[in-house]
Motif scaffolding. Sequence first.
Motif, mmCIF file in Angstrom:
data_model
loop_
_atom_site.group_PDB
_atom_site.id
_atom_site.type_symbol
_atom_site.label_atom_id
_atom_site.label_comp_id
_atom_site.label_asym_id
_atom_site.label_seq_id
_atom_site.Cartn_x
_atom_site.Cartn_y
_atom_site.Cartn_z
ATOM 1 N N ASP A 136 0.831 -1.209 0.000
ATOM 2 C CA ASP A 136 0.000 0.000 0.000
ATOM 3 C C ASP A 136 0.861 1.252 0.000
ATOM 4 O O ASP A 136 0.529 2.261 -0.666
ATOM 5 C CB ASP A 136 -0.907 0.001 1.231
ATOM 6 N N LEU A 137 1.949 1.218 0.707
ATOM 7 C CA LEU A 137 2.843 2.382 0.725
ATOM 8 C C LEU A 137 3.473 2.614 -0.643
ATOM 9 O O LEU A 137 3.594 3.770 -1.094
ATOM 10 C CB LEU A 137 3.938 2.166 1.786
ATOM 11 N N SER A 138 3.831 1.534 -1.310
ATOM 12 C CA SER A 138 4.435 1.682 -2.630
ATOM 13 C C SER A 138 3.440 2.313 -3.612
ATOM 14 O O SER A 138 3.793 3.207 -4.404
ATOM 15 C CB SER A 138 4.893 0.318 -3.158
ATOM 16 N N LEU A 139 2.179 1.871 -3.547
ATOM 17 C CA LEU A 139 1.149 2.434 -4.421
ATOM 18 C C LEU A 139 0.910 3.909 -4.100
ATOM 19 O O LEU A 139 0.764 4.745 -5.005
ATOM 20 C CB LEU A 139 -0.144 1.639 -4.284
ATOM 21 N N ALA A 140 0.901 4.239 -2.829
ATOM 22 C CA ALA A 140 0.662 5.633 -2.440
ATOM 23 C C ALA A 140 1.798 6.525 -2.923
ATOM 24 O O ALA A 140 1.570 7.666 -3.368
ATOM 25 C CB ALA A 140 0.515 5.718 -0.928
ATOM 26 N N ARG A 141 2.984 6.069 -2.842
ATOM 27 C CA ARG A 141 4.126 6.858 -3.311
ATOM 28 C C ARG A 141 4.039 7.072 -4.837
ATOM 29 O O ARG A 141 4.362 8.162 -5.347
ATOM 30 C CB ARG A 141 5.425 6.171 -2.924
ATOM 31 N N THR A 142 3.588 6.054 -5.553
ATOM 32 C CA THR A 142 3.440 6.186 -7.021
ATOM 33 C C THR A 142 2.378 7.216 -7.354
ATOM 34 O O THR A 142 2.572 8.047 -8.259
ATOM 35 C CB THR A 142 3.092 4.821 -7.632
ATOM 36 N N ASP A 143 1.274 7.190 -6.637
ATOM 37 C CA ASP A 143 0.209 8.175 -6.899
ATOM 38 C C ASP A 143 0.684 9.598 -6.626
ATOM 39 O O ASP A 143 0.369 10.531 -7.376
ATOM 40 C CB ASP A 143 -1.014 7.862 -6.025
ATOM 41 N N VAL A 144 1.447 9.774 -5.591
ATOM 42 C CA VAL A 144 1.960 11.116 -5.282
ATOM 43 C C VAL A 144 2.941 11.565 -6.361
ATOM 44 O O VAL A 144 2.938 12.741 -6.788
ATOM 45 C CB VAL A 144 2.611 11.133 -3.898
ATOM 46 N N GLN A 149 3.748 15.239 -11.307
ATOM 47 C CA GLN A 149 4.111 15.429 -12.715
ATOM 48 C C GLN A 149 3.006 16.127 -13.505
ATOM 49 O O GLN A 149 3.259 16.681 -14.575
ATOM 50 C CB GLN A 149 4.441 14.065 -13.350
ATOM 51 N N LEU A 150 1.784 16.051 -12.994
ATOM 52 C CA LEU A 150 0.677 16.687 -13.711
ATOM 53 C C LEU A 150 0.662 18.190 -13.436
ATOM 54 O O LEU A 150 1.095 18.651 -12.366
ATOM 55 C CB LEU A 150 -0.652 16.067 -13.284
ATOM 56 N N SER A 151 0.084 18.895 -14.411
ATOM 57 C CA SER A 151 -0.012 20.358 -14.264
ATOM 58 C C SER A 151 -1.167 20.711 -13.347
ATOM 59 O O SER A 151 -2.009 19.875 -13.021
ATOM 60 C CB SER A 151 -0.205 21.014 -15.634
ATOM 61 N N ASP A 152 -1.175 21.941 -12.905
ATOM 62 C CA ASP A 152 -2.253 22.386 -12.033
ATOM 63 C C ASP A 152 -3.613 22.315 -12.715
ATOM 64 O O ASP A 152 -4.640 22.155 -12.049
ATOM 65 C CB ASP A 152 -1.975 23.813 -11.576
ATOM 66 N N ALA A 153 -3.631 22.398 -14.054
ATOM 67 C CA ALA A 153 -4.907 22.332 -14.769
ATOM 68 C C ALA A 153 -5.435 20.920 -14.837
ATOM 69 O O ALA A 153 -6.640 20.690 -14.951
ATOM 70 C CB ALA A 153 -4.739 22.897 -16.179
ATOM 71 N N ALA A 154 -4.545 19.903 -14.786
ATOM 72 C CA ALA A 154 -4.960 18.505 -14.934
ATOM 73 C C ALA A 154 -5.432 17.896 -13.621
ATOM 74 O O ALA A 154 -6.232 16.951 -13.616
ATOM 75 C CB ALA A 154 -3.818 17.682 -15.499
ATOM 76 N N ILE A 155 -4.997 18.391 -12.506
ATOM 77 C CA ILE A 155 -5.344 17.821 -11.188
ATOM 78 C C ILE A 155 -5.466 18.954 -10.190
ATOM 79 O O ILE A 155 -4.719 19.933 -10.225
ATOM 80 C CB ILE A 155 -4.276 16.795 -10.747
ATOM 81 N N SER A 156 -6.415 18.790 -9.335
ATOM 82 C CA SER A 156 -6.607 19.847 -8.343
ATOM 83 C C SER A 156 -5.604 19.705 -7.190
ATOM 84 O O SER A 156 -5.042 18.640 -6.941
ATOM 85 C CB SER A 156 -8.030 19.788 -7.793
ATOM 86 N N LYS A 157 -5.448 20.802 -6.511
ATOM 87 C CA LYS A 157 -4.506 20.805 -5.386
ATOM 88 C C LYS A 157 -5.017 19.935 -4.252
ATOM 89 O O LYS A 157 -4.230 19.262 -3.551
ATOM 90 C CB LYS A 157 -4.319 22.228 -4.918
ATOM 91 N N SER A 158 -6.328 19.881 -4.093
ATOM 92 C CA SER A 158 -6.884 19.031 -3.027
ATOM 93 C C SER A 158 -6.615 17.549 -3.290
ATOM 94 O O SER A 158 -6.378 16.761 -2.363
ATOM 95 C CB SER A 158 -8.387 19.273 -2.900
ATOM 96 N N GLU A 159 -6.645 17.160 -4.571
ATOM 97 C CA GLU A 159 -6.351 15.755 -4.903
ATOM 98 C C GLU A 159 -4.904 15.430 -4.586
ATOM 99 O O GLU A 159 -4.586 14.321 -4.115
ATOM 100 C CB GLU A 159 -6.652 15.517 -6.375
ATOM 101 N N VAL A 160 -4.025 16.390 -4.856
ATOM 102 C CA VAL A 160 -2.610 16.159 -4.525
ATOM 103 C C VAL A 160 -2.449 15.989 -3.028
ATOM 104 O O VAL A 160 -1.737 15.084 -2.540
ATOM 105 C CB VAL A 160 -1.754 17.335 -5.044
ATOM 106 N N ASP A 161 -3.113 16.812 -2.254
ATOM 107 C CA ASP A 161 -3.015 16.699 -0.784
ATOM 108 C C ASP A 161 -3.586 15.371 -0.296
ATOM 109 O O ASP A 161 -3.049 14.762 0.644
ATOM 110 C CB ASP A 161 -3.757 17.859 -0.128
ATOM 111 N N ARG A 162 -4.687 14.933 -0.942
ATOM 112 C CA ARG A 162 -5.273 13.652 -0.538
ATOM 113 C C ARG A 162 -4.325 12.508 -0.767
ATOM 114 O O ARG A 162 -4.194 11.605 0.057
ATOM 115 C CB ARG A 162 -6.576 13.447 -1.295
ATOM 116 N N ARG A 163 -3.647 12.500 -1.915
ATOM 117 C CA ARG A 163 -2.701 11.419 -2.229
ATOM 118 C C ARG A 163 -1.502 11.446 -1.289
ATOM 119 O O ARG A 163 -0.997 10.384 -0.876
ATOM 120 C CB ARG A 163 -2.242 11.558 -3.672
ATOM 121 N N ARG A 164 -1.041 12.631 -0.932
ATOM 122 C CA ARG A 164 0.097 12.702 0.004
ATOM 123 C C ARG A 164 -0.318 12.218 1.414
ATOM 124 O O ARG A 164 0.453 11.539 2.095
ATOM 125 C CB ARG A 164 0.597 14.123 0.061
#
Length: 416
Positions: A136-144, A149-164
């Motif tokens: 699970d940790l390996s998968l979480a690190r991959t998602d982060v 790598q995605l631009s701010d237009a492709a993913i929201s900042k809240s999604e980035v925080d959720r993955r971290r």
Amino acid sequence: MMSAFTQNLETQTSSNSRSGRKILTAFTALAVVGMPVAYMLLGRGPKTAVAASPPPTVSIAAPMSRTVNEWDAYVGRFAPSKSVDVRPRVSGQITSLHFTDGAIVKQGQLLFTIDKRPFEAALAEAQAGLESARSDLSLARTDVARADQLSDAAISKSEVDRRRAKMQAAVASVAAAEARVQSRSLDMEFTDVRAPIEGRVSDRRVDPGNLVMAGDGGSSTLLTTVNALDPIYFNFDASEAVFLKTKRAQQTGAESSRVEVRLQDEAEYLWSGQLDFIDTGLDPRSGTIRARAVLKNSDFFLTPGMFGNMRLANGSASTALLVPDSAVQTDQARKTVLTVGADGTVVAKPVQLGAVVDGLRIVRSGLDGNDRVIIGGILSAVPGAQVATKPGEIAPITSAPKAPVLATSGEVTFAR
């Protein structure tokens, strides 16, 4: 007829006269013989001179001068320097026993084995959980990493925080899984019950096949006990007077911590050690204070609970006068020693006594090295009477050691 009567009368008279002379002669002889006896009985006979009896003969010697080191005597018991009750740290069934009752065991030696199978299964489950957490940790690190790598237009900042946050939770899960694996590993280790210290092990309290319970304090099953015997303790109680004397000796720098112990079947003090503990205060009920000495016991001969007579050095070596203990007499409330003056007269000298060493009593005061002490024939010596003397010798009952002579003061206290 008349003439015949006259003749008989004359014959009878002559016979009576002869008898009377014989009786008178016998009385006269008795009187002659009895007169000296009567005079002797009446005390009027010739007086004879009575020879004067010679004075009694006694043995004399000068007090012995020796270097002694005085000790205080105690009675106490030996105790283990460490004592550990061996109890299981995990519950289970005892499968095997690995020691002999009463044997000497080393620290870490295997004593009991508890059934390992339940703990092996629990460890395998914990290890599997750790692998899942790591995945699970390996998968979480991959998602982060993808979100970064995605631009701010492709993913929201809240999604980035959720993955971290999910990655951090996975890190915590891995840590928890590792802790569970470590705990299960300890349980596996605890199935081997080992000696916590080196010493003599008691008998087994549980046989193989029995279930044992782990717990806190007395709720767990007692398996056996191990006592550390090298070094070993000697516990005793000291009176307040001896305690003060020891403290005074320590203030003056005199040696007051060396001890020697004699067992009940020993004639000499063969075990030596050091005083290492005195309690913080005296017991107000008994007026004594607890103390302890520590002794080497490399062959494990000394056993806890054994009685012993101990002596504690209470000062440095000094020169003292000694006389046989049998030469000391008690005169009401004082102690005296009989001596012989220059004119052959018996003189009783009051003395202050100290300890006994090798059958000889230390005389602190009352004698000097030139006194002639009566050491033999004391019963026939009377103070003020004349005696004849012959030389004697004062010698210890046992052979003197090479070191300064060790004396005991006779002040004894009993261990509680």
